[in-house]
Design a protein around this motif. Sequence first.
Motif, PDB file in Angstrom:
ATOM      1  N   LYS A 219     -46.321  40.770  -2.596  1.00 45.91           N
ATOM      2  CA  LYS A 219     -45.726  42.234  -3.066  1.00 45.91           C
ATOM      3  C   LYS A 219     -46.888  43.171  -2.871  1.00 45.91           C
ATOM      4  O   LYS A 219     -46.423  44.270  -2.750  1.00 45.91           O
ATOM      5  N   ALA A 220     -47.957  42.908  -3.430  1.00 46.53           N
ATOM      6  CA  ALA A 220     -49.193  43.955  -3.238  1.00 46.53           C
ATOM      7  C   ALA A 220     -49.399  44.547  -1.888  1.00 46.53           C
ATOM      8  O   ALA A 220     -49.776  45.366  -1.572  1.00 46.53           O
TER       9      ALA A 220
ATOM     10  N   LEU B 230     -44.897  25.215   0.406  1.00 46.44           N
ATOM     11  CA  LEU B 230     -45.804  24.747   1.011  1.00 46.44           C
ATOM     12  C   LEU B 230     -47.253  25.396   1.101  1.00 46.44           C
ATOM     13  O   LEU B 230     -48.072  24.686   0.928  1.00 46.44           O
ATOM     14  N   THR B 231     -47.301  26.665   1.254  1.00 48.01           N
ATOM     15  CA  THR B 231     -48.450  27.494   1.182  1.00 48.01           C
ATOM     16  C   THR B 231     -49.004  27.461  -0.401  1.00 48.01           C
ATOM     17  O   THR B 231     -50.289  27.176  -0.159  1.00 48.01           O
TER      18      THR B 231
ATOM     19  N   MET C 110     -50.950  28.878  -8.202  1.00 51.71           N
ATOM     20  CA  MET C 110     -50.974  29.362  -6.820  1.00 51.71           C
ATOM     21  C   MET C 110     -49.724  30.173  -6.319  1.00 51.71           C
ATOM     22  O   MET C 110     -49.711  31.136  -5.643  1.00 51.71           O
ATOM     23  N   ARG C 111     -48.593  29.801  -6.652  1.00 57.31           N
ATOM     24  CA  ARG C 111     -47.365  30.029  -6.297  1.00 57.31           C
ATOM     25  C   ARG C 111     -47.035  31.370  -7.021  1.00 57.31           C
ATOM     26  O   ARG C 111     -46.831  32.538  -6.018  1.00 57.31           O
ATOM     27  N   GLN C 112     -47.483  31.650  -8.110  1.00 60.58           N
ATOM     28  CA  GLN C 112     -47.183  33.071  -8.795  1.00 60.58           C
ATOM     29  C   GLN C 112     -48.356  33.841  -8.121  1.00 60.58           C
ATOM     30  O   GLN C 112     -47.977  35.110  -7.941  1.00 60.58           O
ATOM     31  N   ALA C 113     -49.633  33.446  -7.854  1.00 59.15           N
ATOM     32  CA  ALA C 113     -50.738  34.336  -7.347  1.00 59.15           C
ATOM     33  C   ALA C 113     -50.100  34.788  -5.804  1.00 59.15           C
ATOM     34  O   ALA C 113     -50.523  35.817  -5.640  1.00 59.15           O
ATOM     35  N   LEU C 114     -49.788  33.774  -5.304  1.00 57.09           N
ATOM     36  CA  LEU C 114     -49.342  34.129  -3.573  1.00 57.09           C
ATOM     37  C   LEU C 114     -48.291  34.935  -3.692  1.00 57.09           C
ATOM     38  O   LEU C 114     -48.194  36.031  -2.937  1.00 57.09           O
TER      39      LEU C 114
END
Length: 178
Positions: free
Chosen positions: A33-34, A88-89, A24-28
């Motif tokens: 960035k996108a 936290l997100t 989730m951290r990598q995805a967020l």
Amino acid sequence: MEDRAETTVGEYVELEYQLTREDMRQALKARAKASGRAQRTQRFAVMGVAVLVGVSVVPLAKGEAPDTHSLVLAGFLAVLMFVLQPWLTARQFHKIASRNGAYSAKVDDSGVTVSNTGGSSRLNWTAVPHYAETPDTFVLLSGDKGVSCLTVVPKRGVREPADVDGIRTLLDRHIRRL
């Protein structure tokens, strides 16, 4: 076994996985960035530092000592906001996603199907026209300005190591890499 990295039309790759906080951290991070959010956050941080420096310099220019308690508190809040907030997100997103248990996914020429105990979702390529690749995941992203939707496909969920290349080939064939 055939090399799936060179997928042909009609082939697919199946995955099984549990989402992790790191996924989730990598995805967020990829989503930020996108969407341009990462750049806005960096600009905000630079402006915050400029204000802190300004608050310190003005009293020094007048020959006074700056209010160190306010500066320490402001610095502490800035660190919390920029370091702790993404963690936290990701933790909250993971908590929501993990309620549905194990996931299975199928990536093919018509799109991606993701299933778990909560149900299944079929996304055609027009629903996720972009993707980002992180060290551990493929992150499928919606095409709206704010990138409001994302789908995380962890690489560790593949059955064969060559299937990671197969997923990349399918994604590159149908959607744009960011």
